[in-house]
Design a protein around this motif. Structure first.
Motif, PDB file in Angstrom:
ATOM      1  N   THR A 116       0.840  -1.207   0.000  1.00 44.96           N
ATOM      2  CA  THR A 116       0.000   0.000   0.000  1.00 44.96           C
ATOM      3  C   THR A 116       0.873   1.254   0.000  1.00 44.96           C
ATOM      4  OG1 THR A 116      -1.619  -1.229   1.303  1.00 44.96           O
ATOM      5  CG2 THR A 116      -1.930   1.158   1.148  1.00 44.96           C
ATOM      6  N   GLU A 117       1.840   1.276   0.929  1.00 44.22           N
ATOM      7  CA  GLU A 117       2.677   2.464   1.102  1.00 44.22           C
ATOM      8  C   GLU A 117       3.457   2.815  -0.152  1.00 44.22           C
ATOM      9  OE1 GLU A 117       2.176   0.538   5.141  1.00 44.22           O
ATOM     10  OE2 GLU A 117       2.266  -0.067   3.049  1.00 44.22           O
ATOM     11  N   ASN A 118       3.896   1.788  -0.889  1.00 37.38           N
ATOM     12  CA  ASN A 118       4.735   2.018  -2.069  1.00 37.38           C
ATOM     13  C   ASN A 118       3.945   2.067  -3.380  1.00 37.38           C
ATOM     14  OD1 ASN A 118       7.081   2.224  -0.556  1.00 37.38           O
ATOM     15  ND2 ASN A 118       7.486   0.040  -0.622  1.00 37.38           N
ATOM     16  N   GLY A 119       2.610   2.055  -3.283  1.00 40.98           N
ATOM     17  CA  GLY A 119       1.771   2.190  -4.473  1.00 40.98           C
ATOM     18  C   GLY A 119       1.933   1.066  -5.487  1.00 40.98           C
ATOM     19  N   GLN A 164      -6.642   2.891   4.209  1.00 44.71           N
ATOM     20  CA  GLN A 164      -5.829   2.944   2.980  1.00 44.71           C
ATOM     21  C   GLN A 164      -5.618   1.549   2.399  1.00 44.71           C
ATOM     22  OE1 GLN A 164      -2.553   5.039   4.788  1.00 44.71           O
ATOM     23  NE2 GLN A 164      -2.961   6.921   3.623  1.00 44.71           N
ATOM     24  N   ARG A 165      -5.371   0.575   3.269  1.00 48.58           N
ATOM     25  CA  ARG A 165      -5.171  -0.792   2.786  1.00 48.58           C
ATOM     26  C   ARG A 165      -6.459  -1.349   2.191  1.00 48.58           C
ATOM     27  NH1 ARG A 165      -1.492  -1.207   7.102  1.00 48.58           N
ATOM     28  NH2 ARG A 165      -3.179  -1.684   8.535  1.00 48.58           N
ATOM     29  N   ILE A 168      -7.465  -0.419  -1.453  1.00 47.70           N
ATOM     30  CA  ILE A 168      -6.833  -1.026  -2.635  1.00 47.70           C
ATOM     31  C   ILE A 168      -7.146  -2.516  -2.747  1.00 47.70           C
ATOM     32  CG2 ILE A 168      -4.937   0.648  -2.679  1.00 47.70           C
ATOM     33  CD1 ILE A 168      -3.181  -1.795  -1.607  1.00 47.70           C
TER      34      ILE A 168
END
Length: 201
Positions: A116-119, A164-165, A168
């Motif tokens: 998630t953090e790194n797209g 956020q997780r 996606i």
């Protein structure tokens, strides 16, 4: 081949889900494990890290002194970016090799903690998120991993939020209950993954 990105917050139970999926027949590519492999003694990766950060990040036996390196990079975003610039391409290349070796009919599960953090979601056919309530994560980190509550909260805060997780996720595995419930849910997810893999052939 179906390429699955698997992620989840610390303490959510992602490792257990990985283990269960492998039991069903998934090919697991664990990015954390590969990140350790590419900086083992004698590798070009370790040589590059030592050249960038100096011999002080090597232990007396020639292995990477992770605490020493961590003390440098986690205090300085620029140094962390320098480390990632060395390690991430090596991990990506090794992951691609393993994926290629898996065979065309495989369900390949990429275990990626910072997906998630790194797209990274667009790299996969679908994303599976292992989800647990923050209080469940905290309890597991303190009770099972022996962290202090302060350390556990800091580690959780450094990651993407639960929202956020989930944003996606193509599939969510809720893991607030006992392991028996998790196994049943993973079996359902596996059935869906194999169905989608058949559709991609």
């Amino acid at each position: 081949m179906l390429k699955v990105g698997l992620t989840g917050g610390i303490g959510a139970g992602k490792s257990e889900v990985s283990r269960l999926l492998v039991g069903h027949g998934a090919v697991l590519i664990d990015s954390d494990r590969i990140a350790r492999e590419v900086v083992e003694p004698g590798t070009p990766g370790l040589a590059s890290v030592a050249a960038e950060f100096g011999p002080g990040i090597l232990a007396p036996d020639g292995t990477l002194d992770r605490p020493a390196l961590g003390a440098i990079v986690f205090a300085d975003p620029d140094r962390l970016a320098a480390l990632n610039a060395i390690v991430h391409p090596l991990v990506r290349d090794r992951s691609a090799e393993l994926e290629k070796a898996a065979g065309p009919d495989s369900v390949v599960v990429h275990d990626v903690p910072l997906l998630t953090e790194n797209g990274l979601a667009p790299l996969y056919d679908l994303v599976v998120v292992v989800d647990a309530a923050p209080e469940t994560q905290l309890d597991r980190l303190v009770r099972l991993r022996g962290m202090t509550e302060e350390d556990a909260r800091a580690r959780m805060a450094a990651q993407a939020t639960r929202e956020q997780r989930r944003a996606i996720a193509d599939l969510v595995i809720d893991n607030d209950g006992p392991v028996e419930e998790l196994a049943a849910r993973v079996s359902e997810v596996w059935a869906e993954l194999t169905r989608r893999a058949a559709e991609t052939d």
